[in-house]
Design a protein around this motif. Structure first.
Motif, PDB file in Angstrom:
ATOM      1  N   VAL A  83      50.894  38.484  31.362  1.00  0.00           N
ATOM      2  CA  VAL A  83      50.330  37.541  30.380  1.00  0.00           C
ATOM      3  C   VAL A  83      48.869  37.905  30.099  1.00  0.00           C
ATOM      4  N   ALA A  84      48.129  38.201  31.147  1.00  0.00           N
ATOM      5  CA  ALA A  84      46.714  38.584  31.021  1.00  0.00           C
ATOM      6  C   ALA A  84      46.332  39.390  32.250  1.00  0.00           C
ATOM      7  N   TYR A  85      45.331  40.247  32.100  1.00  0.00           N
ATOM      8  CA  TYR A  85      44.877  40.967  33.285  1.00  0.00           C
ATOM      9  C   TYR A  85      43.380  41.242  33.185  1.00  0.00           C
ATOM     10  N   THR A  86      42.796  41.519  34.325  1.00  0.00           N
ATOM     11  CA  THR A  86      41.367  41.829  34.385  1.00  0.00           C
ATOM     12  C   THR A  86      41.148  42.951  35.401  1.00  0.00           C
ATOM     13  N   GLU A  87      40.093  43.710  35.196  1.00  0.00           N
ATOM     14  CA  GLU A  87      39.717  44.735  36.178  1.00  0.00           C
ATOM     15  C   GLU A  87      38.462  44.243  36.879  1.00  0.00           C
ATOM     16  N   LEU A  88      38.603  43.950  38.144  1.00  0.00           N
ATOM     17  CA  LEU A  88      37.542  43.289  38.913  1.00  0.00           C
ATOM     18  C   LEU A  88      36.675  44.327  39.617  1.00  0.00           C
ATOM     19  N   VAL A 103      43.864  42.695  38.488  1.00  0.00           N
ATOM     20  CA  VAL A 103      44.471  41.404  38.814  1.00  0.00           C
ATOM     21  C   VAL A 103      45.102  40.851  37.547  1.00  0.00           C
ATOM     22  N   ALA A 104      46.303  40.309  37.680  1.00  0.00           N
ATOM     23  CA  ALA A 104      47.011  39.842  36.482  1.00  0.00           C
ATOM     24  C   ALA A 104      47.656  38.480  36.699  1.00  0.00           C
ATOM     25  N   LEU A 105      47.867  37.785  35.597  1.00  0.00           N
ATOM     26  CA  LEU A 105      48.766  36.632  35.578  1.00  0.00           C
ATOM     27  C   LEU A 105      50.094  37.161  35.046  1.00  0.00           C
ATOM     28  N   GLY A 114      53.119  30.935  36.671  1.00  0.00           N
ATOM     29  CA  GLY A 114      53.305  32.357  36.910  1.00  0.00           C
ATOM     30  C   GLY A 114      52.767  32.703  38.282  1.00  0.00           C
ATOM     31  N   ILE A 116      49.670  34.955  40.233  1.00  0.00           N
ATOM     32  CA  ILE A 116      48.448  35.755  40.173  1.00  0.00           C
ATOM     33  C   ILE A 116      48.582  36.848  41.225  1.00  0.00           C
ATOM     34  N   HIS A 117      48.547  38.086  40.806  1.00  0.00           N
ATOM     35  CA  HIS A 117      48.678  39.160  41.811  1.00  0.00           C
ATOM     36  C   HIS A 117      48.111  40.471  41.261  1.00  0.00           C
ATOM     37  N   PHE A 118      48.188  41.494  42.098  1.00  0.00           N
ATOM     38  CA  PHE A 118      47.613  42.787  41.738  1.00  0.00           C
ATOM     39  C   PHE A 118      48.570  43.585  40.849  1.00  0.00           C
ATOM     40  N   ASN A 127      48.808  43.795  28.427  1.00  0.00           N
ATOM     41  CA  ASN A 127      49.428  42.493  28.216  1.00  0.00           C
ATOM     42  C   ASN A 127      50.749  42.675  27.471  1.00  0.00           C
TER      43      ASN A 127
ATOM     44  N   LEU B 132      44.659  36.322  48.316  1.00  0.00           N
ATOM     45  CA  LEU B 132      44.422  37.662  47.757  1.00  0.00           C
ATOM     46  C   LEU B 132      43.048  38.193  48.162  1.00  0.00           C
ATOM     47  N   LEU B 142      40.226  36.829  33.681  1.00  0.00           N
ATOM     48  CA  LEU B 142      41.588  36.576  33.191  1.00  0.00           C
ATOM     49  C   LEU B 142      41.583  35.642  31.993  1.00  0.00           C
ATOM     50  N   ASP B 145      40.271  37.264  28.932  1.00  0.00           N
ATOM     51  CA  ASP B 145      41.279  38.169  28.370  1.00  0.00           C
ATOM     52  C   ASP B 145      42.305  37.382  27.556  1.00  0.00           C
ATOM     53  N   VAL B 192      31.852  43.071  35.158  1.00  0.00           N
ATOM     54  CA  VAL B 192      32.051  42.288  36.390  1.00  0.00           C
ATOM     55  C   VAL B 192      33.540  42.088  36.628  1.00  0.00           C
ATOM     56  N   SER B 193      34.214  41.554  35.646  1.00  0.00           N
ATOM     57  CA  SER B 193      35.667  41.425  35.710  1.00  0.00           C
ATOM     58  C   SER B 193      36.154  41.611  34.279  1.00  0.00           C
ATOM     59  N   ASP B 194      36.351  42.856  33.932  1.00  0.00           N
ATOM     60  CA  ASP B 194      36.639  43.247  32.556  1.00  0.00           C
ATOM     61  C   ASP B 194      37.655  42.307  31.896  1.00  0.00           C
ATOM     62  N   GLU B 242      47.627  29.392  37.038  1.00  0.00           N
ATOM     63  CA  GLU B 242      48.819  30.098  36.521  1.00  0.00           C
ATOM     64  C   GLU B 242      49.300  29.472  35.210  1.00  0.00           C
TER      65      GLU B 242
END
Lengths: 153, 381
Positions: A83-88, A103-105, A114, A116-118, A127, B132, B142, B145, B192-194, B242
């Motif tokens: 659904v969405a993701y970010t690079e932390l 990390v993504a939903l 949903g 939240i996981h890697f 997405n 996590l 998130l 995004d 920081v968190s793209d 979520e």
């Protein structure tokens, strides 16, 4: 008057140091227990609310929309969609990470909520992509029994 | 019965405050607010203070509230909430008729926290998310995004928020975070968190703010600066991230309630300017859309066209918002109320708008919450 001098960092000021040494044990609850036991078996479990005909992820023993009690839990087999993701780029101490954590939903179309996981850090995932969970061989009943989600070929 | 803001006091937001303790900062703000209202602590009937134990570094923090406010042996409620929700709590007490004068307080000593992300991490669900063991800024990454993706926006769109608010803060001249910066320069800051970058985040700041409110009789006796609380509303969405979809559902509900109470049909036409939470750059655009100031997906273009600029049709964050003044946590909403009152009184200096009569204030509780509120202020006389 040392306190009135120009100070750029608080650590240079006269301060009293302290910390909060607190440790907790969090009860998983009925929904959490189902979820964690499922992970140990290599499965993703959801709750099923018969009032709104929805799967709820992660599972809970009540539906927050219907406010009805849930006692039915189901295997959620996908399709899992990003659904969405970010690079932390920061760790918990705010230090910079050279290799970001993805990390993504992740959800399924018929679910509320949903997971939240890697994501697999070595794959280009966007997405809307369909992914699948990769479980560790040795599982103990923990959120990290899932190593990450990766592209489903 | 109508309720009015009759006094405001601020210990200004700044990066660090090594010269005073948090209690001394609150004392400074309270002293100024009481002077502004023309009252003494003995005149106050009830107090509401906003705080979060983990950010204070003190358990049972409510015990540390009364002394520096002059509130010993008086009714004091300490609640963990955003500014609008806090004001609503005090407003409701005055509306009962049992209290004539109430005081709202909030403060920030974020510089006292060595590892702030650990505090935010403690706010994550301990069963389904926190294990996590990752930096909680991922929640903002998130959500940003989701927000950008659902509208077809990009990072340059939110960088315009940073450029506007930092520039406004520089013009206002109170904050050390003000600067002339271009949207393109914002994109050069560290990820920081793209897609969230360093400059998209309001920098942490210390400060304290106190607001005095009163019933109509007291306010009219005072006889000047009649700032009426014309509408107020607050709401919480689910804490389960979520289920978030990139929209500020809490503000949609809060705005509907506040507009209804204030008789607002068209917020852009009926209100003159707004103070809107921008703790992260994307939150300003997300909140603008939730408040119905523009339609879904139209905020970025409106921002670029100058609609929300100081000289625009509907100025947003004329003193710089949280990005320009600093993130003071639960005090953010009070700083926004303070600055809105300055505008309505004509005391906003370099960023003074032309005779504004009404203000919209939208507050958010901060990461990782889905709670916020809306206040409508109206100048009378």
């Amino acid at each position: 008057m040392p306190f009135k001098e120009f100070i750029e960092k608080l650590s240079k000021a006269k301060v009293q140091k302290g910390d909060i040494p607190v440790w907790h044990l969090y009860t998983l609850g009925i929904g959490g227990d189902v979820f964690y036991k499922g992970l140990k078996e290599g499965k993703i479990k959801g709750a099923y609310c018969e009032y709104c005909n929805s799967v709820i992820l992660p599972p809970r023993m009540y539906c927050e929309d219907c406010f009805e009690k849930i006692d039915k839990f189901v295997d959620v087999k996908g399709p899992f969609i990003v659904v969405a993701y970010t690079e932390l780029y920061r760790d918990l101490d705010d230090n910079r990470l050279d290799i970001p954590i993805k990390v993504a939903l992740i959800s399924v179309p018929y679910a509320k909520g949903g997971i939240i996981h890697f994501l697999n850090p070595y794959q280009e995932i966007e997405n809307g992509d369909i992914v699948k969970p990769v479980f560790n061989k040795k599982r103990v009943g923990s959120l990290k029994d899932i190593k990450y989600f990766e592209l489903k070929k | 019965m109508n309720v009015y803001i009759i006094g405001i006091g601020l210990s200004p937001p700044r990066k660090i405050s090594p010269e005073v303790s948090f209690r001394e900062m609150i004392y400074e703000a309270a002293e100024k607010a009481y002077l502004d209202a023309g009252i003494e602590p003995k005149d106050v009937d009830t107090f509401v203070s906003l705080s979060e134990d983990y950010e204070e570094g003190t358990a049972i923090f409510d015990e540390y509230v009364p002394d520096q406010l002059g509130a010993m042996l008086k009714p004091v409620h300490t609640i963990c909430a955003d500014g609008a929700t806090g004001l609503a709590s005090l407003f409701a007490q005055i509306k009962t008729g049992h209290f004539k004068i109430g005081v709202l307080e909030a403060h920030s000593k974020l510089s006292n926290i060595l590892y702030h992300s650990h505090v935010h991490a403690m706010a994550l669900d301990p069963v389904f998310v926190r294990p996590l063991e990752i930096n909680p800024y991922f929640v903002a990454g998130l959500e940003m995004d989701m927000f950008l993706d659902s509208r077809g926006y990009d990072e340059l769109d939110t960088a315009y928020v940073v450029a506007k608010n930092r520039t406004n803060a520089l013009l206002f001249g109170r904050s050390s975070f003000g600067s002339f910066i271009s949207p393109e320069e914002v994109l050069l800051s560290e990820s920081v968190s793209d897609p969230l970058r360093e400059l998209d985040i309001a920098p942490n700041a210390d400060g304290a703010c106190v607001i005095v409110i009163a019933n109509e009789e007291i306010a009219k006796e005072r006889g000047r600066d009649l700032i009426k609380i014309a509408g107020i509303g607050f709401a919480e969405f689910t804490p389960n991230i979520e289920r978030w979809e990139g929209d500020a559902e809490y503000l949609k509900v809060a705005a509907r309630k506040a507009y209804s109470k204030a008789g607002i049909k068209n917020p852009v036409k009926d209100i003159d300017f707004a103070e809107i939470d921008d703790t992260f750059s994307y939150k300003e655009l997300q909140h603008i859309e939730a408040l119905g100031l523009v339609s879904f997906g139209d905020s970025a273009e409106a921002l670029k066209e100058g609609f929300f600029d100081l000289g625009g049709e509907f100025p947003v964050n004329p003193t710089g918002g949280n990005i320009g003044n600093g993130n003071t946590s639960l005090m953010n909403g009070l700083r926004a109320i303070y600055d809105a009152v300055l505008q309505l009184r004509g005391d906003a200096g370099n960023v003074q708008l032309k005779s504004p009569e009404s203000a919209l204030i939208a507050t958010w509780k901060g990461l990782p919450s889905a709670s916020g509120g809306v206040i409508i202020l109206r100048r009378e006389g």
